[in-house]
Design an enzyme around this catalytic site. Structure first.
Site, PDB file in Angstrom:
ATOM      1  N   TYR A 122      35.539  30.137  37.629  1.00  0.00           N
ATOM      2  CA  TYR A 122      36.366  28.982  37.285  1.00  0.00           C
ATOM      3  C   TYR A 122      36.863  28.342  38.593  1.00  0.00           C
ATOM      4  CZ  TYR A 122      40.168  26.189  35.495  1.00  0.00           C
ATOM      5  OH  TYR A 122      41.000  25.140  35.217  1.00  0.00           O
ATOM      6  N   LYS A 230      42.875  27.932  26.174  1.00  0.00           N
ATOM      7  CA  LYS A 230      41.595  27.691  25.533  1.00  0.00           C
ATOM      8  C   LYS A 230      41.610  28.228  24.088  1.00  0.00           C
ATOM      9  CE  LYS A 230      40.939  26.066  29.615  1.00  0.00           C
ATOM     10  NZ  LYS A 230      40.305  26.772  30.708  1.00  0.00           N
TER      11      LYS A 230
HETATM   12  C1  LIG Z   1      40.738  27.092  32.058  1.00  0.00           C
HETATM   13  C2  LIG Z   1      40.304  28.339  32.686  1.00  0.00           C
HETATM   14  C3  LIG Z   1      41.120  29.029  33.602  1.00  0.00           C
HETATM   15  C4  LIG Z   1      42.453  28.493  34.071  1.00  0.00           C
HETATM   16  O1  LIG Z   1      43.389  28.435  33.048  1.00  0.00           O
HETATM   17  P1  LIG Z   1      44.619  27.405  32.983  1.00  0.00           P
HETATM   18  O2  LIG Z   1      45.276  27.752  31.705  1.00  0.00           O
HETATM   19  O3  LIG Z   1      44.040  26.017  33.031  1.00  0.00           O
HETATM   20  O4  LIG Z   1      45.469  27.680  34.176  1.00  0.00           O
HETATM   21  C5  LIG Z   1      40.650  30.223  34.111  1.00  0.00           C
HETATM   22  N1  LIG Z   1      39.439  30.722  33.768  1.00  0.00           N
HETATM   23  C6  LIG Z   1      38.626  30.078  32.917  1.00  0.00           C
HETATM   24  C7  LIG Z   1      37.296  30.676  32.582  1.00  0.00           C
HETATM   25  C8  LIG Z   1      39.026  28.875  32.339  1.00  0.00           C
HETATM   26  O5  LIG Z   1      38.200  28.232  31.503  1.00  0.00           O
END
Ligand SMILES: *Cc1c(COP(=O)(O)O)cnc(C)c1O
Length: 427
Positions: A122, A230
């Site tokens: 990420y 997510k």
């Molecule tokens: C979105 C995401 C993050 C970061 O998360 P946030 O809630 O935006 O800080 C980390 N790892 C993955 C795989 C992601 O999709």
């Protein structure tokens, strides 16, 4: 009656909440409070002794409520419920996925240590490693999707820092191409480097599979991290993160969280409790839709290649890893459109139901162009190694009717003029 243990989805409405402590309210209220009243000074003293680790807990004792940076009922109930999905001892929730990840990296790495991580990561995690951890003297080795476990071992040996290996950090399946890494094999690799004074940890970012389709702790990981923004949140209306693992490791994570003060707010924790009630039904529908869409795209003449776990060929290494560690193929579908950026953009600009946005895992379907959006910061050479090219489009599939989603894909792909067809017309 025989003993019965409930499935996590059956417990998401009630587990860990006692209505009698909240006027009988069926739903957990938002504990919008900074501090908690002690019954007596003796009780306050006892709570602090535990909070500061001044003495061991007695068998019946629980950490009492003190101050919302240390603990709060909304956070505790949410953490207890999240533990059920991953069968973890303990959980800590954070104000973002990045704060969960950076807190884990800060707590378990120090200058001079070696961190081995999988690519692609990420973007935020990649940035934190290269612009912060490297600066404070943490050594790093990035492994590429085509590296075998033996090659990884050779790279660790060649670095001369094998005795300093402190953590292996994986993201699987990888964003945006769903490349899959065998968690169990990496847990065995970590074990090979484990000595009394140095036990490398295996940490897995499981955001892409939510807490439903893959359980890294059961495959040998020490800690699992999530962007709860997510699938866990699932409605694209909040930012949050979570870390889960053994009590022993989680005490350290929670202690650092207390002093960084990056815990989630009671209000966001409450929204996440609401989200968890429908986690299973949302994710079931999303993966069902994703499979239908992946199969549709695979047969479309304007689509060159589809990257989806539900389309892996049987008996390939990837397929064997997939069946070993995942219970469903997820709801992230990427594909190469015939053409390049122009064709990809025409497709994205003409979608009517799906929205053009980054992020993933929400109830609504989203589409984006990794090369110029989520992965714009990755250097060209690495983009190429990871198949992040101009023709790649990433979809996050939501809970809509799959018929409507396919209608949308169909009408939008119709607007795309493939370069090859134009040539044929000229001839
Ligand atoms: C979105 C995401 C993050 C970061 O998360 P946030 O809630 O935006 O800080 C980390 N790892 C993955 C795989 C992601 O999709």
């Amino acid at each position: 009656m025989k003993e019965h243990s409930f499935n996590p989805e059956s417990l998401m409405m009630t587990y860990g909440y006692k209505p009698e402590l909240s006027e009988g309210a069926i739903k957990c209220p938002i504990f919008q409070t900074s501090t908690f009243v002690f019954k007596t000074a003796e009780e306050g003293k006892a709570f602090f002794e535990l909070a500061y680790g001044l003495r061991e807990k007695t068998a019946k004792e629980e950490l009492g409520l003190i101050y919302s940076r240390i603990n709060n009922p909304n956070l505790e109930i949410l953490e207890n419920r999240l533990c059920l999905w991953d069968k973890a001892d303990d959980c800590a929730v954070f104000e973002s996925g990045m704060s969960a990840i950076s807190t884990v990296l800060l707590e378990f790495l120090k200058p001079g240590d070696l961190l081995v991580y999988s690519n692609p990561l990420y973007g935020g995690t990649d940035h934190f490693i290269h612009h912060f951890l490297n600066k404070i003297g943490v050594h790093t080795i990035g492994i590429m999707p085509d590296h075998s476990i033996d090659q990884v071992e050779e790279m660790i040996e060649a670095s001369g820092k094998a005795d300093k290996l402190a953590m292996i950090y994986l993201e699987t399946p990888a964003n945006p191409t769903n490349h899959i890494v065998d968690i169990e094999k990496f847990s065995q690799l970590a074990a090979c480097y484990s000595k009394d004074e140095n036990k490398p940890l295996l940490v897995v970012d499981n955001t892409y599979m939510g807490p439903l389709w893959q359980h890294p702790l059961q495959c040998g990981a020490d800690l699992v991290v999530y962007s709860a923004t997510k699938y866990i949140g699932g409605h694209s209306d909040l930012i949050a993160g979570a870390v889960l693992g053994s009590s022993e490791l989680m005490i350290r994570v929670k202690t650092l969280r207390t002093f960084l003060g990056n815990m989630v707010s009671p209000n966001t924790a409450w929204l996440l409790l609401r989200s968890l009630e429908t986690l299973k039904v949302r994710m079931d529908q999303q993966t069902h839709n994703a499979q239908v869409i992946a199969e549709y795209l695979e047969n479309h003449p304007k689509v060159e290649k589809v990257y989806y776990l539900g389309l892996l060929k049987e008996n390939t290494d990837e397929y064997l890893t997939y069946t070993k560690q995942c219970s469903a193929p997820g709801a992230m579908v990427s594909f190469d459109i015939v053409g390049g950026e122009k064709e990809a953009f025409t497709f994205l600009n003409n979608l009517k139901l799906m929205k053009l946005a980054v992020s993933l895992g929400g109830t609504e379907s989203l589409a984006q162009h990794p090369k110029t959006m989520t992965h714009a910061g990755v250097n060209e050479e690495q983009q190429r190694q990871m198949n992040v090219t101009n023709k790649l489009v990433r979809l996050s599939i939501g809970v809509e009717s799959s018929k409507d989603l396919i209608w949308d894909l169909e009408q939008s792909l119709e607007k795309v003029k493939t370069p090859k067809l134009e040539v044929e017309i000229v001839m």
